[in-house]
Design an enzyme around this catalytic site. Structure first.
Site, PDB file in Angstrom:
ATOM      1  N   ILE A 278      23.781  31.817 -15.470  1.00 14.26           N
ATOM      2  CA  ILE A 278      22.348  31.290 -15.185  1.00 14.26           C
ATOM      3  C   ILE A 278      22.207  29.860 -15.487  1.00 14.26           C
ATOM      4  O   ILE A 278      21.197  29.224 -14.935  1.00 14.26           O
ATOM      5  CB  ILE A 278      21.283  32.163 -15.989  1.00 14.26           C
ATOM      6  N   ASP A 279      23.251  29.252 -16.084  1.00 13.05           N
ATOM      7  CA  ASP A 279      22.907  27.873 -16.623  1.00 13.05           C
ATOM      8  C   ASP A 279      23.439  26.782 -15.642  1.00 13.05           C
ATOM      9  O   ASP A 279      23.295  25.781 -15.725  1.00 13.05           O
ATOM     10  CB  ASP A 279      23.619  27.667 -17.996  1.00 13.05           C
TER      11      ASP A 279
ATOM     12  N   GLY B 112      33.909  32.940 -19.323  1.00 12.08           N
ATOM     13  CA  GLY B 112      34.936  33.682 -20.089  1.00 12.08           C
ATOM     14  C   GLY B 112      35.471  34.920 -19.208  1.00 12.08           C
ATOM     15  O   GLY B 112      36.714  35.208 -19.446  1.00 12.08           O
TER      16      GLY B 112
ATOM     17  N   ARG C  56      16.122  36.058 -17.635  1.00  8.81           N
ATOM     18  CA  ARG C  56      17.477  36.995 -17.418  1.00  8.81           C
ATOM     19  C   ARG C  56      17.589  38.029 -16.568  1.00  8.81           C
ATOM     20  O   ARG C  56      18.221  38.691 -15.994  1.00  8.81           O
ATOM     21  CB  ARG C  56      18.485  37.063 -18.774  1.00  8.81           C
TER      22      ARG C  56
END
Length: 553
Positions: free
Chosen positions: A306-307, A278, A466
């Site tokens: 992070i994915d 985004g 995270r």
């Protein structure tokens, strides 16, 4: 030996006829590679030696023609929109010896004794990236540069997509003393953000002598809420040792006109935007508005997720750190379940639409019995279902560990009346919590239907992962990304993002990394290795349909 050398500052522009490549280990005689001499030998085919050389020459002259299949997905340059820009300046890096770019030079030679053509390479070091240097998205360059891929060659097929190689240029389009740069971080946290911030600041200041660098606090809305601070190498010196983001972040808040108004009012001419899908879409809108207004502003994106689900690039920063930390949660779950009778541990990891963290953490751990990811549908009941697999493992080992990505099984949770379809401030779909749902389903099934007591252990380490600092590998990677973005902006490129493609860092149009999300390919060997490691069921849909039909009959 007759020397038929071909110039090759850009490797992909000089390589024999248009070729297609496939992984064919059973065809070693058609392409023989000699590691000792760093050359490969190709037996003569029905094409004459003279015709081959003619094709090479044609490719060298017309590298972007439709006939040879060479496609360069180039990034915009300020001169495309501002033709009256001053003459480019000589890079200050020219006076230093701290920058060296590795380049491979290839020569095509014909050996009369061996009666074959030889492609010989030599490593060459230079100070700057050539304007002609590109990075291939396919495996052609990867084979020739690293010699890791075995290929079979076929004549007459396209050579594929290429991107402009990242790195320092000999000419720059910004006077360092006139640069006012800004850095903004948006979206969720990820290990390595602070390293990227630090290295952009140090890269601008130390390599190019830029001193006016602003930090935009609180994400996109910080542009028009006047939240800024001056960034210096001394201020950001040790922020890479901390998790989170030094500049703070937020979701949403993107107002293109307000942001560009602020950029124009402040005299900012370089914008570095760190964020995910985004955020990069927002960066693209900023770039388009800047061009519409005719501003000399370079917009550079550094992709963050992070994915590891960003398209085109090999991996995203923070991913390796996340996998490493995820193993700690898996280890804890394994200790818990093996310490009790019929222990069932569930570890929920990040992965909205892509199961890369779950997949790699599972393979690295070796303590996981089953891995559930969004790309691979699963079912609970019936032959070959998850419940049957759990019961078998409990009888065999007395315990098991399941790793589930947060995006897995969403259709099942939604079907039971849970709220679905909501979005966050960034427009991302809010996922239903599959972890507790799966825990309850397993416990209820074995307690009520199988009359079998199970000890459930549920771990969700999402925010712990995270929030940690990046590890050594990600720190180095973040440095390369940051410096690549700085070099690109100083060279006048704009509307681009930076990342490794096929093992080489490249400048990629922002639209290319936001057009789709990268997902785990179930046909790849990585997923196949995971299935062999866990020995879990494949949850093939056709098997489930057969079970349903048998039940109905």
């Amino acid at each position: 030996m007759t020397d038929l050398s071909v110039s090759s500052s850009s490797l992909v522009k000089t390589l024999l006829p248009p070729l297609s490549f496939s992984l064919c280990p059973n065809i070693p005689k058609r392409l023989r590679f000699c590691r000792k001499s760093a050359s490969f030998f190709r037996k003569p085919s029905s094409i004459s030696r003279q015709n081959k050389l003619a094709v090479v020459t044609a490719i060298q002259v017309s590298t972007q023609s439709e006939n040879d299949g060479f496609v360069l997905e180039d990034v915009p340059h300020l001169t495309n929109f501002l033709p009256d820009l001053p003459v480019p300046l000589v890079s200050p890096l020219l006076s230093t010896k701290t920058v060296a770019v590795s380049q491979f030079l290839f020569s095509v030679c014909y050996d009369d004794v061996l009666d074959c053509e030889i492609l010989v390479h030599k490593r060459h070091m230079k100070n700057f990236v050539s304007p002609e240097d590109v990075v291939a998205q396919n495996y052609l360059s990867k084979f020739l540069i690293t010699f890791h891929v075995q290929i079979a060659i076929q004549k007459g097929s396209p050579r594929g997509v290429h991107f402009r190689r990242a790195g320092p240029r000999e000419k720059i389009y910004f006077e360092p003393e006139e640069v006012r740069a800004c850095i903004v971080t948006c979206g969720g946290l990820c290990p390595g953000i602070n390293t990227v911030i630090r290295e952009i600041v140090c890269g601008l200041n130390i390599m190019y002598g830029v001193h006016d660098i602003l930090g935009i606090e609180g994400g996109y809305k910080g542009f028009y809420s006047k939240n800024t601070l001056m960034l210096t190498p001394k201020l950001v010196n040790d922020i890479h040792k901390r998790g989170g983001t030094f500049l703070r972040t937020s979701r949403g808040g993107h107002d293109t006109h307000k942001i560009v108004d602020n950029i124009e009012d402040r005299g900012i001419n370089q914008v570095y935007i760190i964020g995910g899908d985004g955020t990069q879409k927002g960066a693209s809108l900023i770039y388009e508005e800047v061009i519409r207004r005719g501003l000399q502003v370079a917009v550079a994106g550094i992709p963050k997720t992070i994915d590891n689900d960003i398209a085109v690039i090999d991996k995203s920063f923070g991913f390796e750190t996340a996998v490493e930390e995820a193993q700690r949660a898996i280890d804890a779950a394994h200790v818990e379940v093996e310490s009790v009778e019929n222990g069932v541990g569930i570890v929920k990891l990040m992965g909205r639409y892509s199961g890369f963290i779950a997949m790699y953490a599972t393979q690295a751990s070796r303590d996981v019995d089953c891995c559930l990811i969004p790309e691979s549908p699963f079912y609970l009941e019936g032959r070959g279902g998850l419940f049957e697999f759990i019961e078998e493992r409990l009888k065999e080992n007395g315990h098991l560990v399941i790793v589930v990505a947060e995006g897995a099984g969403q259709e099942y949770v939604a079907a039971e009346g849970h709220d679905a379809g909501k979005t966050d401030a960034s427009g991302n779909k809010l996922l239903l919590d599959v972890g507790p749902w799966l825990s309850d389903k397993i416990k209820n099934h074995f307690t009520m239907f199988r009359k079998m007591a199970v000890n459930m252990k549920y771990i969700d380490p999402t925010y712990m992962i995270r929030a940690i600092p990046s590890n050594a590998s990600d720190n180095i990677y973040c440095t390369l990304l940051a410096h690549g973005a700085v070099h690109g902006a100083m060279a006048g490129f704009t509307g681009f993002t930076v990342g490794p493609v096929n093992g080489r860092h490249a400048y990629i149009p922002i639209a290319r990394v936001t057009e789709r999300q990268k997902t785990v390919r179930l046909s790849d060997r990585v997923w196949a290795r995971l299935l062999l490691s866990t020995n879990q069921p494949g949850f093939v849909a056709s098997d489930k349909e057969k079970v349903d039909k048998e039940v109905m009959n």
